[in-house]
Structures are given as C-alpha cells and as structure tokens.
Design a protein around this motif. Structure first.
Motif, PDB file in Angstrom:
ATOM      1  N   VAL A 135       0.853  -1.190   0.000  1.00  0.00           N
ATOM      2  CA  VAL A 135       0.000   0.000   0.000  1.00  0.00           C
ATOM      3  C   VAL A 135       0.885   1.236   0.000  1.00  0.00           C
ATOM      4  CG1 VAL A 135      -1.738   1.294   1.281  1.00  0.00           C
ATOM      5  CG2 VAL A 135      -1.858  -1.188   1.199  1.00  0.00           C
ATOM      6  N   ILE A 136       0.632   2.159  -0.923  1.00  0.00           N
ATOM      7  CA  ILE A 136       1.431   3.379  -1.019  1.00  0.00           C
ATOM      8  C   ILE A 136       1.049   4.377   0.069  1.00  0.00           C
ATOM      9  CG2 ILE A 136       1.952   5.366  -2.500  1.00  0.00           C
ATOM     10  CD1 ILE A 136       1.615   3.580  -4.908  1.00  0.00           C
ATOM     11  N   GLY A 137      -0.246   4.475   0.353  1.00  0.00           N
ATOM     12  CA  GLY A 137      -0.725   5.429   1.338  1.00  0.00           C
ATOM     13  C   GLY A 137      -0.536   4.959   2.763  1.00  0.00           C
ATOM     14  N   PRO A 206     -23.277   2.198  -1.310  1.00  0.00           N
ATOM     15  CA  PRO A 206     -22.161   2.599  -0.440  1.00  0.00           C
ATOM     16  C   PRO A 206     -20.916   1.737  -0.568  1.00  0.00           C
ATOM     17  CG  PRO A 206     -23.952   1.619   0.838  1.00  0.00           C
ATOM     18  CD  PRO A 206     -24.479   1.833  -0.539  1.00  0.00           C
ATOM     19  N   MET A 207     -21.073   0.441  -0.898  1.00  0.00           N
ATOM     20  CA  MET A 207     -19.894  -0.404  -1.006  1.00  0.00           C
ATOM     21  C   MET A 207     -18.969   0.067  -2.125  1.00  0.00           C
ATOM     22  SD  MET A 207     -19.521  -4.560  -1.486  1.00  0.00           S
ATOM     23  CE  MET A 207     -20.491  -4.995  -0.045  1.00  0.00           C
ATOM     24  N   SER A 208     -19.518   0.701  -3.154  1.00  0.00           N
ATOM     25  CA  SER A 208     -18.699   1.221  -4.248  1.00  0.00           C
ATOM     26  C   SER A 208     -17.721   2.265  -3.723  1.00  0.00           C
ATOM     27  CB  SER A 208     -19.588   1.844  -5.326  1.00  0.00           C
ATOM     28  OG  SER A 208     -20.501   0.901  -5.845  1.00  0.00           O
ATOM     29  N   TYR A 209     -18.186   3.106  -2.819  1.00  0.00           N
ATOM     30  CA  TYR A 209     -17.321   4.145  -2.253  1.00  0.00           C
ATOM     31  C   TYR A 209     -16.316   3.558  -1.274  1.00  0.00           C
ATOM     32  CZ  TYR A 209     -20.685   7.210  -4.457  1.00  0.00           C
ATOM     33  OH  TYR A 209     -21.474   7.842  -5.392  1.00  0.00           O
ATOM     34  N   ALA A 210     -16.703   2.464  -0.604  1.00  0.00           N
ATOM     35  CA  ALA A 210     -15.754   1.790   0.275  1.00  0.00           C
ATOM     36  C   ALA A 210     -14.583   1.227  -0.529  1.00  0.00           C
ATOM     37  CB  ALA A 210     -16.467   0.671   1.037  1.00  0.00           C
ATOM     38  N   VAL A 211     -14.887   0.565  -1.632  1.00  0.00           N
ATOM     39  CA  VAL A 211     -13.831   0.006  -2.481  1.00  0.00           C
ATOM     40  C   VAL A 211     -12.998   1.119  -3.104  1.00  0.00           C
ATOM     41  CG1 VAL A 211     -13.393  -1.320  -4.591  1.00  0.00           C
ATOM     42  CG2 VAL A 211     -15.071  -2.135  -2.926  1.00  0.00           C
ATOM     43  N   ASP A 212     -13.646   2.190  -3.560  1.00  0.00           N
ATOM     44  CA  ASP A 212     -12.914   3.313  -4.136  1.00  0.00           C
ATOM     45  C   ASP A 212     -11.972   3.937  -3.106  1.00  0.00           C
ATOM     46  OD1 ASP A 212     -14.115   2.944  -6.553  1.00  0.00           O
ATOM     47  OD2 ASP A 212     -15.509   4.635  -6.385  1.00  0.00           O
ATOM     48  N   GLY A 213     -12.454   4.074  -1.866  1.00  0.00           N
ATOM     49  CA  GLY A 213     -11.612   4.644  -0.823  1.00  0.00           C
ATOM     50  C   GLY A 213     -10.388   3.794  -0.552  1.00  0.00           C
ATOM     51  N   MET A 214     -10.566   2.481  -0.514  1.00  0.00           N
ATOM     52  CA  MET A 214      -9.428   1.582  -0.329  1.00  0.00           C
ATOM     53  C   MET A 214      -8.436   1.717  -1.482  1.00  0.00           C
ATOM     54  SD  MET A 214      -9.479  -0.115   2.474  1.00  0.00           S
ATOM     55  CE  MET A 214     -10.478  -0.855   3.766  1.00  0.00           C
ATOM     56  N   ASN A 215      -8.935   1.820  -2.691  1.00  0.00           N
ATOM     57  CA  ASN A 215      -8.052   1.944  -3.848  1.00  0.00           C
ATOM     58  C   ASN A 215      -7.317   3.278  -3.865  1.00  0.00           C
ATOM     59  OD1 ASN A 215      -8.583  -0.606  -4.922  1.00  0.00           O
ATOM     60  ND2 ASN A 215     -10.411   0.104  -5.992  1.00  0.00           N
ATOM     61  N   GLN A 216      -7.931   4.337  -3.309  1.00  0.00           N
ATOM     62  CA  GLN A 216      -7.240   5.614  -3.198  1.00  0.00           C
ATOM     63  C   GLN A 216      -6.017   5.492  -2.285  1.00  0.00           C
ATOM     64  OE1 GLN A 216      -7.838   8.732  -4.680  1.00  0.00           O
ATOM     65  NE2 GLN A 216      -9.205   7.546  -6.007  1.00  0.00           N
ATOM     66  N   ASP A 222      -0.794  10.644  -0.440  1.00  0.00           N
ATOM     67  CA  ASP A 222      -1.482  11.672   0.348  1.00  0.00           C
ATOM     68  C   ASP A 222      -2.989  11.444   0.339  1.00  0.00           C
ATOM     69  OD1 ASP A 222       0.970  13.005   0.798  1.00  0.00           O
ATOM     70  OD2 ASP A 222       0.804  13.997  -1.159  1.00  0.00           O
ATOM     71  N   VAL A 223      -3.654  12.141   1.249  1.00  0.00           N
ATOM     72  CA  VAL A 223      -5.119  12.097   1.292  1.00  0.00           C
ATOM     73  C   VAL A 223      -5.659  12.900   0.115  1.00  0.00           C
ATOM     74  CG1 VAL A 223      -7.179  12.700   2.612  1.00  0.00           C
ATOM     75  CG2 VAL A 223      -5.131  11.878   3.796  1.00  0.00           C
ATOM     76  N   THR A 224      -6.442  12.253  -0.722  1.00  0.00           N
ATOM     77  CA  THR A 224      -6.991  12.912  -1.906  1.00  0.00           C
ATOM     78  C   THR A 224      -8.422  13.375  -1.642  1.00  0.00           C
ATOM     79  OG1 THR A 224      -7.852  10.854  -2.839  1.00  0.00           O
ATOM     80  CG2 THR A 224      -5.576  11.435  -3.380  1.00  0.00           C
ATOM     81  N   ALA A 225      -8.901  14.263  -2.506  1.00  0.00           N
ATOM     82  CA  ALA A 225     -10.290  14.712  -2.400  1.00  0.00           C
ATOM     83  C   ALA A 225     -11.258  13.558  -2.616  1.00  0.00           C
ATOM     84  CB  ALA A 225     -10.547  15.826  -3.414  1.00  0.00           C
ATOM     85  N   ASP A 226     -10.896  12.649  -3.513  1.00  0.00           N
ATOM     86  CA  ASP A 226     -11.753  11.480  -3.754  1.00  0.00           C
ATOM     87  C   ASP A 226     -11.835  10.603  -2.517  1.00  0.00           C
ATOM     88  OD1 ASP A 226     -12.367  12.251  -6.311  1.00  0.00           O
ATOM     89  OD2 ASP A 226     -10.800  11.033  -7.248  1.00  0.00           O
ATOM     90  N   ALA A 231     -14.894   8.411   2.050  1.00  0.00           N
ATOM     91  CA  ALA A 231     -15.021   8.168   3.486  1.00  0.00           C
ATOM     92  C   ALA A 231     -16.277   8.842   4.038  1.00  0.00           C
ATOM     93  CB  ALA A 231     -13.779   8.670   4.227  1.00  0.00           C
ATOM     94  N   LEU A 232     -16.551  10.058   3.590  1.00  0.00           N
ATOM     95  CA  LEU A 232     -17.739  10.770   4.070  1.00  0.00           C
ATOM     96  C   LEU A 232     -19.022  10.094   3.596  1.00  0.00           C
ATOM     97  CD1 LEU A 232     -16.617  14.484   3.623  1.00  0.00           C
ATOM     98  CD2 LEU A 232     -16.984  13.264   5.773  1.00  0.00           C
ATOM     99  N   VAL A 233     -19.031   9.573   2.382  1.00  0.00           N
ATOM    100  CA  VAL A 233     -20.224   8.885   1.881  1.00  0.00           C
ATOM    101  C   VAL A 233     -20.500   7.623   2.695  1.00  0.00           C
ATOM    102  CG1 VAL A 233     -21.167   7.579  -0.064  1.00  0.00           C
ATOM    103  CG2 VAL A 233     -20.111   9.804  -0.462  1.00  0.00           C
ATOM    104  N   VAL A 234     -19.453   6.832   2.962  1.00  0.00           N
ATOM    105  CA  VAL A 234     -19.636   5.603   3.740  1.00  0.00           C
ATOM    106  C   VAL A 234     -20.114   5.933   5.149  1.00  0.00           C
ATOM    107  CG1 VAL A 234     -18.490   3.574   4.689  1.00  0.00           C
ATOM    108  CG2 VAL A 234     -17.951   4.325   2.377  1.00  0.00           C
ATOM    109  N   ALA A 235     -19.474   6.928   5.781  1.00  0.00           N
ATOM    110  CA  ALA A 235     -19.882   7.322   7.133  1.00  0.00           C
ATOM    111  C   ALA A 235     -21.300   7.877   7.134  1.00  0.00           C
ATOM    112  CB  ALA A 235     -18.903   8.354   7.691  1.00  0.00           C
TER     113      ALA A 235
END
Length: 254
Positions: A135-137, A206-216, A222-226, A231-235
């Motif tokens: 993981v880079i991040g 919501p699971m789509s955003y969870a997977v996208d967040g992990m891939n970010q 660094d923390v990206t806007a995406d 993270a905000l969508v899942v929460a």
C-alpha cells in the motif's frame, strides 16, 4: 437519547457476545482466514507470461477485500443477533422500560462498533504485515475505511432485522442487500466500464465508495479529495441507515 442507557445497552450486548464464541469467531477470525486463503490462491500465478515477474494479484484486490469482508460479516452477525433479541422477547421487555429506540440502536451500534474496531485492526494488520499487501498510502487510512465499512455493515444489519421474522429470513436478506453491491462495487470490473445503467446504480451503493476509498489509499501517498468524498459517503450512509433502523424498530416479530 440518554447516554447512560445507551452505554448500559452496549455493555449488555458485549456481555452476551462474550458468551457466544461462534459469533466472535465469525466477526474476528473469518475475515482474516479469508484474506489468508485468497493471498495464497493468488500466489498460484506468480508470473505474467513466461518467466516475467508480475505484481502480486493480491495487491490489486487485497485492499478492496479489506473493505468488503468486514461489511459482510458485521451485517450477518448484527442482523441475526438483533432479530434473536426480538424473537426471544428481550426487545419487548427492554422497550417496556424507560429505554428509547434511539438508545437501543445506539447501544447496539456502539457495542458492535467496538467489535468492528478489533476486527478492522486484525484484518488490516494481517494484510499489511503478514500477507505483504503493498500500500502506497498510510496504513491508518486503510484502517479507517475498514472500520467505516464494518460500521456500515452493522447499521445495515440493524436496519434489515426489522423486516425479518426469523433468523433464516435475516440471512435471506443478504442476496438482496449485499450481493448487488458486491457485484457492482468495482471488484470484478471497473465501474466506468459497466453499462451506463449499471454504473448509475453502482454510484448509489455505499460499497462502491468503500472500495474506491481503499483503492485511493492503495495508489496515493497523500489524502486525496476522492478519498475524503468516499469516506464521508460511507460514514454518512452508516448514520442514515442507523436513523432508519431506529425509526423502523419494532418491539416484536409479527
């Protein structure tokens, strides 16, 4: 919502879980065992044509699985445990006391949320330091998304338990609630390559955003806007579903 009543409810749920080793194993050990299994399944193909080494396939899918497995296991355990409270009459007795629905839902969410913290730490630590997930991040961001996913699974489990009349029916909700998200989250094919209608549905899950967040986290240092959006969508979905769960909570199963 009364904090003392919420904490008392959470403590009662945790005491019950302590005497239920099968549920503890399902929540804490099964996600870890599945990660280990998939890690060595992907090890069976270490080269990309001839003798040319290729990046581990586990690196490409491992981060996504860290977001999916906690959600699924927490959904199953929470929905069944809550339904068991209703069918045994415990829920009716509790709500006959000065205990509001919000207190009850928040107490369950707090108790299972603490379990979700342990589950996320175990699964993330195993993937990073024992299974070699590259993981880079920051690993802390990976842990954050895994925890949010587990909390979302808890919220979904509490919500759907209101519509089930038996534990078997609670399990039957999994194909309706979890499987579409699993198929459309981008795990099997990138979401931007799906048919427009499927991509639109995927954007609402919501699971789509969870997977996208992990891939970010997997791809950016660094923390990206995406990532913040994901993270905000899942929460936000977890909070919304918990509110719906409190609104639809019934004292007993019809």
């Amino acid at each position: 919502m009364n904090p003392d009543r919420t904490l008392a409810t959470a403590a009662r749920v945790l005491r019950q879980l302590r005497h239920d080793p099968r549920s503890i194993a399902l929540m804490l050990l099964v996600p870890c065992l599945m990660l280990v299994l998939l890690r060595y399944v992907f090890d069976a193909s270490p080269t990309c044509g001839g003798e040319t080494p290729c990046p581990s396939a586990f690196d490409g899918i491992g981060a996504s699985l860290l977001g999916i497995f906690p959600l699924i296991t927490m959904f199953l355990v929470t929905s069944i445990a809550t339904l068991r409270e209703r069918t045994s009459g415990t829920l009716e007795r509790l709500l006959a006391m000065p205990l509001g629905k919000a207190d009850l839902i928040a107490g369950y969410a707090l108790a299972f949320g603490l379990v979700a913290v342990v589950q996320s730490v175990l699964a993330t630590g195993l993937a990073l330091w024992f299974l070699g997930l590259d993981v880079i991040g920051s690993p802390w961001l990976l842990l954050l998304v895994a925890l949010l996913d587990a909390l979302l699974g808890t919220a979904l489990g509490l919500f759907v338990s209101a519509f089930a009349a038996s534990e078997f029916q609670a399990v039957q909700f999994m194909p309706a609630v979890i499987f579409p998200q699993l198929l459309l989250c981008g795990l099997f094919t990138p979401r931007d390559r799906m048919a427009p209608a499927l991509e639109a549905v995927s954007d609402a899950l919501p699971m789509s955003y969870a997977v996208d967040g992990m891939n970010q986290v997997l791809r950016h240092t660094d923390v990206t806007a995406d990532f913040l959006r994901d993270a905000l969508v899942v929460a936000g979905c977890a909070v919304l579903v918990l509110a719906l769960g409190a609104a639809t909570l019934r004292r007993r199963t019809a």
